[in-house]
Scaffold this motif. Sequence first.
Motif, PDB file in Angstrom:
ATOM      1  N   ILE A   1       6.235  -3.569   7.547  1.00  0.00           N
ATOM      2  CA  ILE A   1       6.747  -2.384   7.109  1.00  0.00           C
ATOM      3  C   ILE A   1       6.920  -1.654   6.824  1.00  0.00           C
ATOM      4  O   ILE A   1       5.697  -1.310   5.678  1.00  0.00           O
ATOM      5  CB  ILE A   1       7.735  -2.962   6.174  1.00  0.00           C
ATOM      6  CG1 ILE A   1       7.997  -4.261   7.496  1.00  0.00           C
ATOM      7  CG2 ILE A   1       8.848  -2.331   5.958  1.00  0.00           C
ATOM      8  CD1 ILE A   1       9.573  -5.043   6.551  1.00  0.00           C
ATOM      9  N   SER A   2       6.906   0.264   7.189  1.00  0.00           N
ATOM     10  CA  SER A   2       6.349   1.261   6.723  1.00  0.00           C
ATOM     11  C   SER A   2       7.787   1.553   6.092  1.00  0.00           C
ATOM     12  O   SER A   2       8.176   2.971   6.912  1.00  0.00           O
ATOM     13  CB  SER A   2       5.655   1.929   7.137  1.00  0.00           C
ATOM     14  OG  SER A   2       5.353   3.235   6.595  1.00  0.00           O
ATOM     15  N   GLU A   3       8.315   2.098   4.967  1.00  0.00           N
ATOM     16  CA  GLU A   3       9.582   2.368   4.237  1.00  0.00           C
ATOM     17  C   GLU A   3       9.427   2.690   2.817  1.00  0.00           C
ATOM     18  O   GLU A   3       8.762   2.588   1.725  1.00  0.00           O
ATOM     19  CB  GLU A   3      10.856   1.538   4.696  1.00  0.00           C
ATOM     20  CG  GLU A   3      10.554   0.472   3.612  1.00  0.00           C
ATOM     21  CD  GLU A   3      11.480  -0.507   4.379  1.00  0.00           C
ATOM     22  OE1 GLU A   3      12.698  -0.311   5.543  1.00  0.00           O
ATOM     23  OE2 GLU A   3      12.208  -2.165   3.359  1.00  0.00           O
ATOM     24  N   LYS A   4      10.567   3.822   2.124  1.00  0.00           N
ATOM     25  CA  LYS A   4      10.734   3.957   1.091  1.00  0.00           C
ATOM     26  C   LYS A   4      11.114   2.995   0.514  1.00  0.00           C
ATOM     27  O   LYS A   4      11.792   1.844   0.928  1.00  0.00           O
ATOM     28  CB  LYS A   4      10.845   4.671   0.283  1.00  0.00           C
ATOM     29  CG  LYS A   4      10.264   6.156   0.984  1.00  0.00           C
ATOM     30  CD  LYS A   4      11.718   7.360   0.674  1.00  0.00           C
ATOM     31  CE  LYS A   4      10.817   9.139   1.266  1.00  0.00           C
ATOM     32  NZ  LYS A   4      11.390  10.130   0.485  1.00  0.00           N
TER      33      LYS A   4
ATOM     34  N   VAL B   1       0.650  -1.024   0.220  1.00  0.00           N
ATOM     35  CA  VAL B   1       0.269   0.083  -0.031  1.00  0.00           C
ATOM     36  C   VAL B   1       0.677   1.207  -0.124  1.00  0.00           C
ATOM     37  O   VAL B   1       1.755   1.158   0.644  1.00  0.00           O
ATOM     38  CB  VAL B   1      -0.813   0.374   1.830  1.00  0.00           C
ATOM     39  CG1 VAL B   1       0.102  -0.511   2.563  1.00  0.00           C
ATOM     40  CG2 VAL B   1      -1.280   1.375   0.978  1.00  0.00           C
ATOM     41  N   TYR B   2      -0.304   2.548  -0.672  1.00  0.00           N
ATOM     42  CA  TYR B   2       1.024   3.486  -0.212  1.00  0.00           C
ATOM     43  C   TYR B   2       0.014   5.030  -0.707  1.00  0.00           C
ATOM     44  O   TYR B   2      -1.006   4.475  -1.898  1.00  0.00           O
ATOM     45  CB  TYR B   2       2.017   3.579  -1.685  1.00  0.00           C
ATOM     46  CG  TYR B   2       2.554   5.291  -1.805  1.00  0.00           C
ATOM     47  CD1 TYR B   2       3.698   5.155  -0.836  1.00  0.00           C
ATOM     48  CD2 TYR B   2       2.186   6.137  -2.662  1.00  0.00           C
ATOM     49  CE1 TYR B   2       3.623   6.408  -0.330  1.00  0.00           C
ATOM     50  CE2 TYR B   2       2.767   7.592  -2.708  1.00  0.00           C
ATOM     51  CZ  TYR B   2       3.803   7.680  -1.593  1.00  0.00           C
ATOM     52  OH  TYR B   2       4.214   9.052  -1.528  1.00  0.00           O
ATOM     53  N   ASN B   3      -0.593   4.659   0.174  1.00  0.00           N
ATOM     54  CA  ASN B   3      -1.605   6.326   0.102  1.00  0.00           C
ATOM     55  C   ASN B   3      -2.884   5.956  -0.027  1.00  0.00           C
ATOM     56  O   ASN B   3      -2.697   6.248  -1.557  1.00  0.00           O
ATOM     57  CB  ASN B   3      -0.858   7.936  -0.799  1.00  0.00           C
ATOM     58  CG  ASN B   3       0.042   8.324   0.255  1.00  0.00           C
ATOM     59  OD1 ASN B   3       0.280   8.179   1.515  1.00  0.00           O
ATOM     60  ND2 ASN B   3       0.887   9.450  -0.580  1.00  0.00           N
ATOM     61  N   ASN B   4      -3.720   5.285   0.740  1.00  0.00           N
ATOM     62  CA  ASN B   4      -4.868   4.621  -0.408  1.00  0.00           C
ATOM     63  C   ASN B   4      -5.440   5.002   1.604  1.00  0.00           C
ATOM     64  O   ASN B   4      -5.925   3.331   1.547  1.00  0.00           O
ATOM     65  CB  ASN B   4      -4.913   3.110  -0.011  1.00  0.00           C
ATOM     66  CG  ASN B   4      -5.883   2.528  -1.382  1.00  0.00           C
ATOM     67  OD1 ASN B   4      -6.414   4.044  -2.430  1.00  0.00           O
ATOM     68  ND2 ASN B   4      -5.418   1.921  -2.223  1.00  0.00           N
TER      69      ASN B   4
ATOM     70  N   SER C   1      -4.427  -2.652  -1.710  1.00  0.00           N
ATOM     71  CA  SER C   1      -5.457  -2.667  -0.754  1.00  0.00           C
ATOM     72  C   SER C   1      -6.405  -1.834  -1.089  1.00  0.00           C
ATOM     73  O   SER C   1      -7.276  -1.729   0.098  1.00  0.00           O
ATOM     74  CB  SER C   1      -4.261  -1.263  -0.093  1.00  0.00           C
ATOM     75  OG  SER C   1      -3.693   0.142  -0.914  1.00  0.00           O
ATOM     76  N   ASP C   2      -6.253  -1.574  -2.683  1.00  0.00           N
ATOM     77  CA  ASP C   2      -7.921  -1.682  -2.958  1.00  0.00           C
ATOM     78  C   ASP C   2      -8.902  -3.129  -2.726  1.00  0.00           C
ATOM     79  O   ASP C   2      -9.923  -2.219  -3.856  1.00  0.00           O
ATOM     80  CB  ASP C   2      -7.927  -1.367  -4.693  1.00  0.00           C
ATOM     81  CG  ASP C   2      -7.234   0.373  -4.791  1.00  0.00           C
ATOM     82  OD1 ASP C   2      -7.970   0.827  -3.900  1.00  0.00           O
ATOM     83  OD2 ASP C   2      -6.806   0.319  -5.778  1.00  0.00           O
ATOM     84  N   ASP C   3      -7.947  -3.976  -2.903  1.00  0.00           N
ATOM     85  CA  ASP C   3      -9.263  -5.513  -3.251  1.00  0.00           C
ATOM     86  C   ASP C   3      -9.480  -6.431  -1.467  1.00  0.00           C
ATOM     87  O   ASP C   3      -9.221  -5.951  -0.657  1.00  0.00           O
ATOM     88  CB  ASP C   3      -7.975  -6.314  -3.904  1.00  0.00           C
ATOM     89  CG  ASP C   3      -7.417  -5.298  -4.721  1.00  0.00           C
ATOM     90  OD1 ASP C   3      -8.185  -4.775  -5.649  1.00  0.00           O
ATOM     91  OD2 ASP C   3      -7.145  -5.848  -5.758  1.00  0.00           O
TER      92      ASP C   3
ATOM     93  N   ILE D   1       3.241  -4.581   3.787  1.00  0.00           N
ATOM     94  CA  ILE D   1       4.118  -3.428   3.387  1.00  0.00           C
ATOM     95  C   ILE D   1       3.859  -1.776   2.852  1.00  0.00           C
ATOM     96  O   ILE D   1       3.248  -2.215   1.351  1.00  0.00           O
ATOM     97  CB  ILE D   1       5.150  -4.072   2.043  1.00  0.00           C
ATOM     98  CG1 ILE D   1       5.541  -5.779   2.504  1.00  0.00           C
ATOM     99  CG2 ILE D   1       6.646  -3.530   1.795  1.00  0.00           C
ATOM    100  CD1 ILE D   1       6.285  -5.333   3.999  1.00  0.00           C
ATOM    101  N   ASP D   2       4.173  -1.034   3.697  1.00  0.00           N
ATOM    102  CA  ASP D   2       3.661   0.400   2.994  1.00  0.00           C
ATOM    103  C   ASP D   2       4.763   0.961   2.798  1.00  0.00           C
ATOM    104  O   ASP D   2       6.225   1.337   3.377  1.00  0.00           O
ATOM    105  CB  ASP D   2       2.975   0.835   4.479  1.00  0.00           C
ATOM    106  CG  ASP D   2       3.014   2.673   3.953  1.00  0.00           C
ATOM    107  OD1 ASP D   2       1.359   2.608   4.225  1.00  0.00           O
ATOM    108  OD2 ASP D   2       3.407   3.257   4.524  1.00  0.00           O
ATOM    109  N   GLY D   3       4.754   1.886   1.769  1.00  0.00           N
ATOM    110  CA  GLY D   3       5.525   2.546   0.642  1.00  0.00           C
ATOM    111  C   GLY D   3       6.087   4.089   1.669  1.00  0.00           C
ATOM    112  O   GLY D   3       6.050   5.118   0.668  1.00  0.00           O
ATOM    113  N   LYS D   4       5.840   4.004   3.028  1.00  0.00           N
ATOM    114  CA  LYS D   4       5.956   5.071   3.846  1.00  0.00           C
ATOM    115  C   LYS D   4       4.603   6.384   3.023  1.00  0.00           C
ATOM    116  O   LYS D   4       5.183   7.533   2.997  1.00  0.00           O
ATOM    117  CB  LYS D   4       7.245   5.912   3.411  1.00  0.00           C
ATOM    118  CG  LYS D   4       8.227   7.151   4.295  1.00  0.00           C
ATOM    119  CD  LYS D   4       8.017   6.311   5.346  1.00  0.00           C
ATOM    120  CE  LYS D   4       9.057   7.222   6.849  1.00  0.00           C
ATOM    121  NZ  LYS D   4       9.053   6.241   8.023  1.00  0.00           N
TER     122      LYS D   4
END
Length: 248
Positions: free
Chosen positions: A59-62, A9-12, A87-89, A36-39
Amino acid sequence: MKVSIITIVYNNVNTIASCLESVQSQTYDNIEHIVIDGKSNDGTIDIIKKFEKGIDVFISEKDNGLYDALNKGIGKATGDIVGILHSDDMFYSFHTIGDVVKHMKKTNADLLYGNGVYVERTNTSNIKRIYSSRPFKKAYLKYGWIPLHTTIFVKSEVFDEYGLYDESYSIASDYDISLRWFLNTAIKKTFLDEFIVKMRLGGKSTTLGLQKKKSLQDIKIIKRHGLPGYFTLACKIGRKIPQYLKRG
């Protein structure tokens, strides 16, 4: 059998909650959820924290894109079976994972796939496209056939033996890895004729603006795997038309 579900996920902020709820409401109880989050910086992380009791790895990191994030999640997975839920599903029903495990045990398969639906972004009960699959025949691949990627579950050793996502394909590596799996006769495959996932339209993979880029990567992948070039690509694109005609 333990099932690892990987969510990237990233900004969702608007849809991540329903995704997490979908995993945590499964009747099958041996699930490891890896997020796994992209920050993210839009409030997504705050929502994830509300579900932290049901999340095994966070985990949240670029990262360097969605396939880097998926590979990161696979590296953390400890389950016997690995599946992906973006994350949309959402999973189609509360017993989806239980059905997947039951069928994989029954068939002793290394890989399972099924059917999926695309739904309206704000009204997920409104089905817009039906993505149906069928029992596998290798000949289907040259006509652009491939199961919906998020309906595919594989045993963890498939990644160990045959590799991860190729990050050089920034938007089409799921097609590449799917072809690697389906062209490999050593991987035992089974088809579960049930709906497995609901995917919201309007996400990154379904926007028209990225379809040209995806098609350019698709043709490279098609040629890489020895399929008949633009014929396969045209068939792959054309397969979307009956998906709309079948919708209920």
